[in-house]
Motif scaffolding. Sequence first.
Motif, PDB file in Angstrom:
ATOM      1  N   LEU A  74       0.829  -1.212   0.000  1.00  0.00           N
ATOM      2  CA  LEU A  74       0.000   0.000   0.000  1.00  0.00           C
ATOM      3  C   LEU A  74       0.866   1.265   0.000  1.00  0.00           C
ATOM      4  O   LEU A  74       0.554   2.237  -0.702  1.00  0.00           O
ATOM      5  CB  LEU A  74      -0.949  -0.020   1.196  1.00  0.00           C
ATOM      6  CG  LEU A  74      -2.019  -1.115   1.165  1.00  0.00           C
ATOM      7  CD1 LEU A  74      -2.808  -1.124   2.469  1.00  0.00           C
ATOM      8  CD2 LEU A  74      -2.931  -0.960  -0.032  1.00  0.00           C
ATOM      9  N   VAL A  75       1.936   1.241   0.778  1.00  0.00           N
ATOM     10  CA  VAL A  75       2.841   2.393   0.795  1.00  0.00           C
ATOM     11  C   VAL A  75       3.521   2.551  -0.572  1.00  0.00           C
ATOM     12  O   VAL A  75       3.673   3.670  -1.073  1.00  0.00           O
ATOM     13  CB  VAL A  75       3.892   2.254   1.921  1.00  0.00           C
ATOM     14  CG1 VAL A  75       4.966   3.323   1.806  1.00  0.00           C
ATOM     15  CG2 VAL A  75       3.214   2.322   3.280  1.00  0.00           C
ATOM     16  N   THR A  76       3.884   1.447  -1.190  1.00  0.00           N
ATOM     17  CA  THR A  76       4.513   1.495  -2.509  1.00  0.00           C
ATOM     18  C   THR A  76       3.562   2.069  -3.554  1.00  0.00           C
ATOM     19  O   THR A  76       3.971   2.852  -4.419  1.00  0.00           O
ATOM     20  CB  THR A  76       4.987   0.093  -2.931  1.00  0.00           C
ATOM     21  OG1 THR A  76       5.871  -0.415  -1.928  1.00  0.00           O
ATOM     22  CG2 THR A  76       5.694   0.122  -4.262  1.00  0.00           C
ATOM     23  N   ILE A  77       2.293   1.690  -3.479  1.00  0.00           N
ATOM     24  CA  ILE A  77       1.290   2.255  -4.391  1.00  0.00           C
ATOM     25  C   ILE A  77       1.204   3.765  -4.188  1.00  0.00           C
ATOM     26  O   ILE A  77       1.125   4.534  -5.162  1.00  0.00           O
ATOM     27  CB  ILE A  77      -0.072   1.571  -4.179  1.00  0.00           C
ATOM     28  CG1 ILE A  77      -0.008   0.130  -4.670  1.00  0.00           C
ATOM     29  CG2 ILE A  77      -1.184   2.334  -4.898  1.00  0.00           C
ATOM     30  CD1 ILE A  77      -1.209  -0.713  -4.271  1.00  0.00           C
ATOM     31  N   ALA A  78       1.226   4.209  -2.936  1.00  0.00           N
ATOM     32  CA  ALA A  78       1.168   5.648  -2.656  1.00  0.00           C
ATOM     33  C   ALA A  78       2.415   6.363  -3.193  1.00  0.00           C
ATOM     34  O   ALA A  78       2.304   7.450  -3.776  1.00  0.00           O
ATOM     35  CB  ALA A  78       1.031   5.880  -1.153  1.00  0.00           C
ATOM     36  N   ILE A  79       3.584   5.748  -3.013  1.00  0.00           N
ATOM     37  CA  ILE A  79       4.813   6.350  -3.529  1.00  0.00           C
ATOM     38  C   ILE A  79       4.746   6.470  -5.053  1.00  0.00           C
ATOM     39  O   ILE A  79       5.102   7.503  -5.623  1.00  0.00           O
ATOM     40  CB  ILE A  79       6.054   5.533  -3.104  1.00  0.00           C
ATOM     41  CG1 ILE A  79       6.265   5.623  -1.592  1.00  0.00           C
ATOM     42  CG2 ILE A  79       7.309   6.003  -3.837  1.00  0.00           C
ATOM     43  CD1 ILE A  79       7.327   4.663  -1.065  1.00  0.00           C
ATOM     44  N   ALA A  81       2.065   6.660  -6.941  1.00  0.00           N
ATOM     45  CA  ALA A  81       1.054   7.638  -7.344  1.00  0.00           C
ATOM     46  C   ALA A  81       1.550   9.068  -7.137  1.00  0.00           C
ATOM     47  O   ALA A  81       1.260   9.950  -7.943  1.00  0.00           O
ATOM     48  CB  ALA A  81      -0.231   7.411  -6.569  1.00  0.00           C
ATOM     49  N   LEU A  82       2.307   9.281  -6.068  1.00  0.00           N
ATOM     50  CA  LEU A  82       2.765  10.633  -5.764  1.00  0.00           C
ATOM     51  C   LEU A  82       4.013  11.028  -6.547  1.00  0.00           C
ATOM     52  O   LEU A  82       4.125  12.159  -7.017  1.00  0.00           O
ATOM     53  CB  LEU A  82       3.028  10.778  -4.268  1.00  0.00           C
ATOM     54  CG  LEU A  82       1.789  10.657  -3.371  1.00  0.00           C
ATOM     55  CD1 LEU A  82       2.197  10.655  -1.912  1.00  0.00           C
ATOM     56  CD2 LEU A  82       0.811  11.776  -3.663  1.00  0.00           C
ATOM     57  N   SER A  83       4.950  10.110  -6.700  1.00  0.00           N
ATOM     58  CA  SER A  83       6.228  10.485  -7.312  1.00  0.00           C
ATOM     59  C   SER A  83       6.266  10.259  -8.819  1.00  0.00           C
ATOM     60  O   SER A  83       6.994  10.956  -9.518  1.00  0.00           O
ATOM     61  CB  SER A  83       7.371   9.709  -6.659  1.00  0.00           C
ATOM     62  OG  SER A  83       7.346   8.357  -7.066  1.00  0.00           O
ATOM     63  N   ARG A  84       5.550   9.260  -9.309  1.00  0.00           N
ATOM     64  CA  ARG A  84       5.601   8.888 -10.730  1.00  0.00           C
ATOM     65  C   ARG A  84       7.029   8.604 -11.181  1.00  0.00           C
ATOM     66  O   ARG A  84       7.410   8.853 -12.310  1.00  0.00           O
ATOM     67  CB  ARG A  84       4.998   9.975 -11.620  1.00  0.00           C
ATOM     68  CG  ARG A  84       3.599  10.316 -11.335  1.00  0.00           C
ATOM     69  CD  ARG A  84       2.707   9.353 -12.009  1.00  0.00           C
ATOM     70  NE  ARG A  84       1.310   9.780 -11.839  1.00  0.00           N
ATOM     71  CZ  ARG A  84       0.305   9.016 -12.111  1.00  0.00           C
ATOM     72  NH1 ARG A  84       0.513   7.811 -12.571  1.00  0.00           N
ATOM     73  NH2 ARG A  84      -0.917   9.423 -11.926  1.00  0.00           N
ATOM     74  N   THR A  89       9.866   4.459  -6.523  1.00  0.00           N
ATOM     75  CA  THR A  89       8.860   3.470  -6.137  1.00  0.00           C
ATOM     76  C   THR A  89       9.514   2.176  -5.688  1.00  0.00           C
ATOM     77  O   THR A  89       9.178   1.621  -4.633  1.00  0.00           O
ATOM     78  CB  THR A  89       7.915   3.200  -7.321  1.00  0.00           C
ATOM     79  OG1 THR A  89       7.294   4.422  -7.705  1.00  0.00           O
ATOM     80  CG2 THR A  89       6.855   2.195  -6.945  1.00  0.00           C
TER      81      THR A  89
END
Length: 109
Positions: A74-79, A81-84, A89
């Motif tokens: 879940l944290v990786t998905i957030a990273i 989505a935010l950093s692209r 990631t």
Amino acid sequence: MDNWLLIFGMLAITFATRYSLFAFPDLRFPPLVRQGLHYVPTAVLTAIVVPGMLLPDGKTLALTLDNAYLLAGLVTIAIAALSRNLLATIGGGLLVFFLLRWALGQMPL
């Protein structure tokens, strides 16, 4: 003998599907098919990753806060989505995963 038949059958099917694109170079897909093929990598990656996150032992569903695979995913998905940024990631996901495994006492010795 059945194993060899299965192996050669898979070889023939794989070769036929890959060779068909070279044998028919003027083959053009309709726009709807091209649009659908755009989502294939995401679907395949999801099919590979999600079972590992939700079933870390391969048997039971683990939707708990001590599941480092789920939390790090879940944290990786957030990273992502935010950093692209692919490198951020991967690096951030691995760092979070190993820190969670260490914090939860799940690191093998």
